[in-house]
Design an enzyme around this catalytic site. Structure first.
Site, mmCIF file in Angstrom:
data_model
loop_
_atom_site.group_PDB
_atom_site.id
_atom_site.type_symbol
_atom_site.label_atom_id
_atom_site.label_comp_id
_atom_site.label_asym_id
_atom_site.label_seq_id
_atom_site.Cartn_x
_atom_site.Cartn_y
_atom_site.Cartn_z
ATOM 1 C CG ASN A 133 -1.719 1.298 1.331
ATOM 2 O OD1 ASN A 133 -1.683 2.134 0.426
ATOM 3 N ND2 ASN A 133 -2.457 1.450 2.423
ATOM 4 C CB ALA A 168 -9.560 1.172 -0.430
ATOM 5 C CG ASN A 169 -11.945 -2.736 -0.089
ATOM 6 O OD1 ASN A 169 -11.425 -3.081 0.972
ATOM 7 N ND2 ASN A 169 -13.008 -1.971 -0.143
ATOM 8 C CG ASP A 192 -3.082 -2.515 12.610
ATOM 9 O OD1 ASP A 192 -2.268 -3.453 12.498
ATOM 10 O OD2 ASP A 192 -3.067 -1.721 13.567
ATOM 11 C CG ASP A 541 -9.157 -5.192 13.504
ATOM 12 O OD1 ASP A 541 -9.312 -5.014 14.719
ATOM 13 O OD2 ASP A 541 -8.948 -6.307 13.007
ATOM 14 N N GLY A 542 -9.653 -0.341 12.810
ATOM 15 C CA GLY A 542 -9.352 0.852 12.027
ATOM 16 C C GLY A 542 -10.371 1.155 10.954
ATOM 17 C CD GLU A 543 -12.768 0.266 6.810
ATOM 18 O OE1 GLU A 543 -13.402 1.034 6.077
ATOM 19 O OE2 GLU A 543 -11.528 0.121 6.754
HETATM 20 C C1 LIG Z 1 -2.784 9.724 27.372
HETATM 21 C C2 LIG Z 1 -2.282 8.711 26.435
HETATM 22 C C3 LIG Z 1 -3.386 7.980 25.744
HETATM 23 C C4 LIG Z 1 -2.855 6.787 25.032
HETATM 24 C C5 LIG Z 1 -3.929 5.776 24.766
HETATM 25 C C6 LIG Z 1 -3.303 4.600 24.181
HETATM 26 C C7 LIG Z 1 -4.258 3.496 23.871
HETATM 27 C C8 LIG Z 1 -3.738 2.740 22.718
HETATM 28 C C9 LIG Z 1 -4.525 1.517 22.404
HETATM 29 C C10 LIG Z 1 -4.342 1.196 20.980
HETATM 30 C C11 LIG Z 1 -5.157 0.055 20.531
HETATM 31 C C12 LIG Z 1 -4.914 -0.178 19.114
HETATM 32 C C13 LIG Z 1 -5.822 -1.170 18.498
HETATM 33 C C14 LIG Z 1 -5.573 -1.185 17.018
HETATM 34 C C15 LIG Z 1 -6.217 -0.407 16.190
HETATM 35 C C16 LIG Z 1 -5.853 -0.321 14.729
HETATM 36 O O1 LIG Z 1 -6.450 -1.347 14.022
HETATM 37 C C17 LIG Z 1 -6.346 1.011 14.184
HETATM 38 C C18 LIG Z 1 -5.983 1.159 12.700
HETATM 39 O O2 LIG Z 1 -4.609 1.111 12.523
HETATM 40 P P1 LIG Z 1 -3.892 1.565 11.148
HETATM 41 O O3 LIG Z 1 -4.558 0.859 10.022
HETATM 42 O O4 LIG Z 1 -2.453 1.167 11.277
HETATM 43 O O5 LIG Z 1 -4.085 3.034 11.023
HETATM 44 N N1 LIG Z 1 -5.743 2.088 14.934
HETATM 45 C C19 LIG Z 1 -6.458 2.879 15.726
HETATM 46 O O6 LIG Z 1 -7.648 2.801 15.801
HETATM 47 C C20 LIG Z 1 -5.683 3.913 16.532
HETATM 48 C C21 LIG Z 1 -6.225 4.079 17.907
HETATM 49 C C22 LIG Z 1 -5.423 5.116 18.637
HETATM 50 C C23 LIG Z 1 -6.082 5.526 19.879
HETATM 51 C C24 LIG Z 1 -5.355 6.657 20.565
HETATM 52 N N1 LIG Z 2 -3.774 2.328 -3.258
HETATM 53 C C1 LIG Z 2 -4.619 2.647 -2.271
HETATM 54 N N2 LIG Z 2 -5.298 3.825 -2.275
HETATM 55 C C2 LIG Z 2 -6.136 4.166 -1.269
HETATM 56 N N3 LIG Z 2 -6.364 3.380 -0.177
HETATM 57 C C3 LIG Z 2 -5.704 2.208 -0.131
HETATM 58 C C4 LIG Z 2 -4.810 1.780 -1.159
HETATM 59 N N4 LIG Z 2 -4.310 0.562 -0.824
HETATM 60 C C5 LIG Z 2 -4.874 0.243 0.361
HETATM 61 N N5 LIG Z 2 -5.718 1.221 0.779
HETATM 62 C C6 LIG Z 2 -6.504 1.315 2.018
HETATM 63 O O1 LIG Z 2 -5.833 2.196 2.878
HETATM 64 C C7 LIG Z 2 -6.209 1.930 4.213
HETATM 65 C C8 LIG Z 2 -5.096 2.270 5.176
HETATM 66 O O2 LIG Z 2 -3.988 1.505 4.885
HETATM 67 P P1 LIG Z 2 -2.897 1.042 5.933
HETATM 68 O O3 LIG Z 2 -1.844 0.351 5.121
HETATM 69 O O4 LIG Z 2 -3.514 0.279 7.012
HETATM 70 O O5 LIG Z 2 -2.286 2.406 6.470
HETATM 71 P P2 LIG Z 2 -2.488 3.177 7.869
HETATM 72 O O6 LIG Z 2 -1.905 2.301 8.925
HETATM 73 O O7 LIG Z 2 -1.720 4.432 7.705
HETATM 74 O O8 LIG Z 2 -3.949 3.385 8.086
HETATM 75 C C9 LIG Z 2 -6.592 0.461 4.237
HETATM 76 O O9 LIG Z 2 -7.851 0.337 4.812
HETATM 77 C C10 LIG Z 2 -6.600 0.019 2.785
HETATM 78 O O10 LIG Z 2 -7.819 -0.618 2.468
#
Ligand SMILES: CCCCCCCCCCCCC/C=C/[C@@H](O)[C@H](COP(=O)(O)O)NC(=O)CCCCC
Ligand SMILES: Nc1ncnc2c1ncn2[C@@H]1O[C@H](COP(=O)(O)OP(=O)(O)O)[C@@H](O)[C@H]1O
Ligand SMILES: [Ca+2]
Length: 590
Positions: A133, A168-169, A192, A541-543
């Protein structure tokens, strides 16, 4: 069955130091000898962690360079980094160049070592399908793959087919629809969200091939054989961190190359008898949903968007009224407050394998397992909690990440067939800040009067729609009973991260997407300014999932990752805790 190990012993030179090299018992070791032929230091590498053996003096960084002397060979292997003062989870590529007394002996070493790791490590991947990505995290995924990972795959003789995603997807759809013959695994280079695409592709495809309907919440899903690998290049990279112990592309590439295999629990999320998502790290309502929704407006900030949005959402001070029902797991076995940690080789997880997949499983016992594991109809076993919550989270694993090195639930297990349900009731702002802050320290975040945690097999959530969230009808259009899931997949509209990821058809989908888009927009605009009773969204999971009611079930060991769980010894733990104590916050190797 284990075959007999090969054996070879001889004198070799490393630089100008004489050594005795020994290949025996599936280990290769070399011992430095002093002038009187007495043993000095020994380095011992398990054959399972040898990557390659090459004739001559070979270097691979920055480019492969071979100085082919006929008595030399180079061994590449997994090296535990001792930068932390102990054997932490950080791995690097070890390289040692040996000189033999004769060419004949060099050839014997090369042949025997190659035979050893081919016979001893049959489950190593040979061909991988890699999705990059380019927009994830700090937008460095392509660079990370080509500079740190591809040379290692090449060294280990792994061929890879690389797809740089354009939407995406794309990765999910590729896995669902394209011919995957010959691939031993799928790899994502991203965060994630990218992992989640692979997860949905692999689970969906496996169920299609097995003729299992994912929309039936009581169905026994077919475990997936195709392994998933993660090269971390995203924003949170929680799945990588929680299964490897560190977010480092080289460490992850090495786990993939040696064919490590870590089973993982997966939670299915249904809304009105329709599968909406799978999750491994977080199904969270309230704070985590609000942070995610807010963060989408600041995606340009990269990973920092979560810190910024976290502060904003915290200041909004919101809570939500709802009912949470859960099916408790067997409390005799483990508890989320037993202070244990799921580490590599975890006994709880390996014993769960036997419980989840009894060896003498016949068709009829499979059927009875389906009924016993998913006896949702036995209402008596469900417990119910009602109230006003700051946040409600369900996680199948610890969900540790650099922001929170011990995670949402530090004693959760990766593969025990259960999840941890964390209920944080409404409390004063300082109380909630204490709860959040404890995720970054050694203090117990569950030891607070407004927090409870339960180990569960399934959960039903029902949040009361507030004044802004009154359109139950629109939810039925978005995710009601939608007929044939296969048909729906065929025409799935491409969408960005905020778009629908469900398998909808025709008008229903268009209408549903408009509704869903409107709700998300309204939600984002209304953050903070809206009344206390407005609804949140789910962070899956971030969605973003905009439903008030969902049903979650944990499916034990549904998928397998190229990982082995966290390797941590006392030295590394001390280093990690020391890091945390000195700054209060602990951001590890990110
Ligand atoms: C005062 C300090 C506060 C710190 C709080 C820390 C709590 C952290 C817990 C994090 C749990 C993470 C669970 C995972 C979530 C990810 O799937 C999701 C998407 O990730 P990505 O695709 O890499 O962007 N991430 C989040 O939702 C981020 C949550 C952050 C919350 C502060
Ligand atoms: N080429 C693309 N353009 C736009 N979105 C994309 C592309 N490839 C993947 N994605 C989407 O981008 C989202 C975020 O990607 P990810 O790799 O998890 O980065 P981040 O951790 O910064 O959120 C995912 O949900 C995925 O579906
Ligand atoms: Ca679990």
């Amino acid at each position: 069955m284990e075959t007999d190990s090969v054996r070879l012993e001889s004198s070799v030179w490393l630089g100008n130091k004489r050594h005795r090299a020994l290949l025996s018992g599936w280990r290769f070791s070399w011992t430095e000898l002093d002038k009187k032929n007495r043993d000095k230091t020994t380095i011992s590498v398990p054959i399972s962690e040898v990557l390659a053996v090459e004739e001559g003096q070979v270097e691979i960084q920055p480019q492969k360079k071979v100085n082919d002397t006929d008595r030399d060979f180079t061994l590449f292997y997994v090296k535990r980094s001792n930068a932390s003062g102990g054997k932490g989870p950080l791995w690097s590529l070890g390289r040692s160049q040996f000189s033999c007394p004769s060419r004949d002996l060099r050839d014997q070493w090369v042949t025997q070592l190659r035979i050893a790791f081919k016979t001893h490590c049959p489950s190593r991947p040979h061909r991988l399908l890699v999705f990059i990505n380019p927009y994830g995290g700090k937008k460095k995924a392509k660079q990370i793959y080509h500079s740190s990972v591809a040379p290692l795959f090449e060294l280990a003789g792994i061929s890879s087919h690389v797809v740089v995603t354009e939407r995406a997807n794309q990765a999910r759809d590729h896995i669902l629809k394209k011919d995957l013959t010959g691939f031993d695994g799928v790899i994502c280079v991203g965060g994630d969200g990218m992992f989640s695409e692979l997860l949905h592709g692999v689970i969906g495809r496996t169920q299609q091939e097995a003729g299992v309907s994912e929309h039936d919440p009581s169905v026994m899903l077919q475990p997936c054989d195709l392994h998933i690998g993660i090269i971390p290049a995203g924003s949170t990279d929680c799945v990588c961190f929680a299964t490897v112990g560190v977010n480092d592309p080289v460490t992850s590439a090495l786990h993939i190359i040696i064919g490590d295999s870590q089973p993982l629990d997966v939670c299915s999320v249904h809304h009105h008898s329709t599968l909406v998502r799978y999750s491994v790290s977080l199904v969270g309502y309230g704070f985590y949903g609000d942070v995610l929704a807010e963060s989408e407006r600041h995606r340009w900030m990269g990973p920092l968007r979560y810190d910024y949005s976290g502060c904003l959402v915290y200041l909004c001070n919101r809570s939500y009224q709802g009912i949470v029902q859960y099916l408790p797991a067997d409390s005799q076995i483990t508890s989320p407050r037993d202070n244990s940690r799921c580490l590599s080789g975890c006994k709880v997880c390996s014993e769960s394998t036997e419980r989840l997949f009894p060896r003498s499983e016949s068709c009829s016992s499979l059927y009875s397992r389906q009924l016993s594991q998913y006896s949702i109809e036995s209402e008596g076993e469900w417990l119910s909690v009602e109230g006003r919550f700051r946040c409600v989270s369900l996680t199948c694993m610890s969900s540790s990440c650099p922001r929170s090195p011990k995670g949402l639930s530090p004693s959760a297990h990766l593969a025990d067939g259960t999840g941890d349900l964390i209920l944080v009731r409404n409390t004063h702002p300082l109380g909630f800040l204490t709860y959040l802050h404890r995720h970054t320290t050694t203090q117990d975040q569950f030891d607070l009067p407004f927090v409870e945690v339960h180990r569960v097999k399934a959960v039903r959530f029902s949040f009361s729609p507030g004044e802004e969230e009154d359109n139950e009808e629109s939810q039925n259009i978005t995710a009601g009973s939608l007929g044939d899931p296969e048909m729906a997949r065929e025409g799935d509209i491409e969408s960005g991260r905020l778009g629908s990821q469900q398998y909808l058809t025709g008008n229903q989908r268009d209408q549903g997407m408009k509704e869903e888009g409107r709700k998300k927009r309204d939600y984002l605009c209304g953050l903070c300014s809206s009344k206390q009773s407005a609804a949140s969204v789910w962070n899956c999971d971030g969605e973003i999932l905009p439903y008030n009611e969902i049903l979650c079930r944990v499916h034990g060991q549904l998928v397998r990752l190229f990982a082995r769980g966290i390797e941590e010894d006392a030295g590394f733990r001390k280093y990690r805790e020391g890091n945390r104590n000195c700054k209060g916050r602990c951001f590890l190797h990110n």
